[in-house]
Design a protein around this motif. Structure first.
Motif, mmCIF file in Angstrom:
data_model
loop_
_atom_site.group_PDB
_atom_site.id
_atom_site.type_symbol
_atom_site.label_atom_id
_atom_site.label_comp_id
_atom_site.label_asym_id
_atom_site.label_seq_id
_atom_site.Cartn_x
_atom_site.Cartn_y
_atom_site.Cartn_z
ATOM 1 N N ASN A 125 0.950 -0.876 0.228
ATOM 2 C CA ASN A 125 0.033 0.102 0.636
ATOM 3 C C ASN A 125 0.994 1.320 -0.436
ATOM 4 O OD1 ASN A 125 1.410 -0.652 2.624
ATOM 5 N ND2 ASN A 125 -0.374 1.074 3.861
ATOM 6 N N ASN A 126 1.679 1.016 -0.289
ATOM 7 C CA ASN A 126 2.640 2.780 0.076
ATOM 8 C C ASN A 126 2.832 3.358 -0.622
ATOM 9 O OD1 ASN A 126 3.810 1.283 -2.803
ATOM 10 N ND2 ASN A 126 6.551 1.663 -1.874
ATOM 11 N N ILE A 127 1.701 2.766 -2.572
ATOM 12 C CA ILE A 127 1.383 4.409 -2.807
ATOM 13 C C ILE A 127 0.030 4.882 -2.267
ATOM 14 C CG2 ILE A 127 0.083 4.451 -5.365
ATOM 15 C CD1 ILE A 127 1.219 2.327 -6.537
ATOM 16 N N GLU A 128 -0.501 4.469 -1.810
ATOM 17 C CA GLU A 128 -1.174 5.463 -0.452
ATOM 18 C C GLU A 128 -1.199 6.252 0.307
ATOM 19 O OE1 GLU A 128 -3.289 1.277 -0.363
ATOM 20 O OE2 GLU A 128 -2.682 1.855 -2.788
ATOM 21 N N ILE A 129 0.050 5.540 1.193
ATOM 22 C CA ILE A 129 1.001 6.806 1.713
ATOM 23 C C ILE A 129 1.286 8.314 1.930
ATOM 24 C CG2 ILE A 129 0.996 4.613 3.636
ATOM 25 C CD1 ILE A 129 3.861 4.466 3.283
ATOM 26 N N GLY A 130 1.911 7.988 0.556
ATOM 27 C CA GLY A 130 2.352 8.704 0.394
ATOM 28 C C GLY A 130 1.852 10.182 -0.017
ATOM 29 N N LEU B 53 7.169 0.025 5.089
ATOM 30 C CA LEU B 53 6.936 -0.774 6.488
ATOM 31 C C LEU B 53 5.464 -0.522 6.004
ATOM 32 C CD1 LEU B 53 9.125 -0.319 9.609
ATOM 33 C CD2 LEU B 53 8.760 -2.314 8.191
ATOM 34 N N GLY B 54 4.874 -0.194 4.892
ATOM 35 C CA GLY B 54 2.838 1.592 4.970
ATOM 36 C C GLY B 54 2.703 1.621 6.158
ATOM 37 N N ASN B 55 3.818 2.728 6.778
ATOM 38 C CA ASN B 55 3.304 3.005 7.613
ATOM 39 C C ASN B 55 2.814 4.993 7.528
ATOM 40 O OD1 ASN B 55 2.960 4.686 9.981
ATOM 41 N ND2 ASN B 55 3.646 2.226 11.644
#
Lengths: 170, 100
Positions: A125-130, B53-55
């Motif tokens: 999900n690293n595209i959404e968190i930034g 880490l997706g955080n």
């Protein structure tokens, strides 16, 4: 080779070269300009990590605001050119460089041979968190008090800078 | 996909260049810029772990680090200007009145 790796290699090469040049140039203005280049490369690296908001803030706040302040002060004070890196006290400076290399080897050992770091793979999900949306949501709910404290800190720093830098009248 | 170690080694290298700059340079402004370089390498580590880490917390920390760096730059440069006004130099060898 996919695009991600090509971009990483280009930006990290710029970051490494500009950080070395920043430390070794004699002229303070050259150092400041290489630091700006380094910040630009870092902003590109943040984009390869999908941290869009941080990448934009890096360019606006660091390369824009903070480095303009530095350049202003350098041009205002016109400091004489520094000596070359090893011209003065070469023994002490080799010692400092040795300490730096030693700490780097320690860090590299921890990074490369740690069992936890090696097992981390990129989160899906690293595209959404930034995005600004997810950062703003956290910032104005969970981190509201630190945010207000940061605002107060900036106010105090602005007042402090004016008081320190203003001309004293008797 | 890039292994996380590449980012961490790059960040460690930039931190060490900052350390060497602080230890070897004589010009107070360049020492100050080396500190900014070290702050930025820590930021890169924060963003790397945040992404892997997706955080989102790591990126918020970077936001606060930038706030502190802006405040630090403003106050630090004001101190350097005040020093220059009193001693006509920014060389850290000559600014030694607090030295024992």
């Amino acid at each position: 080779m996919n695009l991600e790796i090509i971009l990483f290699v280009i930006f990290s090469a710029i970051a490494v070269v500009s950080s070395v040049l920043m430390v070794t140039r004699r002229n303070a203005i050259m150092s400041a300009l290489f630091l700006i280049l380094n910040f630009g490369a870092l902003s590109g690296l943040y984009l390869t990590l999908h941290a869009q908001f941080i990448a934009v803030v890096q360019v606006i706040v660091y390369a824009g605001a903070i480095m303009v302040l530095f350049l202003f002060v350098i041009m205002l004070l016109r400091p004489a050119d520094d000596k070359g890196l090893l011209e003065e006290h070469p023994k002490m400076k080799w010692f400092a460089i040795g300490i730096g290399v030693f700490i780097f080897l320690q860090l590299a050992f921890v990074i490369l041979f740690s069992s936890t770091v090696g097992s981390i793979v990129q989160a899906p999900n690293n595209i959404e968190i930034g995005t600004i949306q997810s950062i703003g949501k956290e910032l104005y709910t969970k981190y509201l008090i630190p945010f207000e404290a940061a605002a107060f800190l900036l106010l105090a720093a602005a007042i402090g800078a004016i008081v320190l830098a203003k001309k004293k009248f008797n | 996909m890039i292994p996380i170690e590449y980012y961490l080694i790059l960040s460690a290298f930039m931190f060490i260049m900052g350390v060497i700059g602080v230890l070897t340079r004589k010009n107070a402004i360049i020492v100050f810029m080396s500190i900014e370089l070290m702050l930025n390498s820590a930021n890169l580590t924060f963003v790397t772990f945040s992404s892997y880490l997706g955080n989102v917390t790591g990126q918020l920390f970077v936001f606060f680090v930038m706030t502190v760096a802006a405040a630090e730059a403003a106050v630090g440069l004001a101190i350097i200007i005040a020093l220059f006004r009193n001693k006509q130099t920014v060389s850290i060898d000559e600014i030694n009145i607090l030295k024992w």
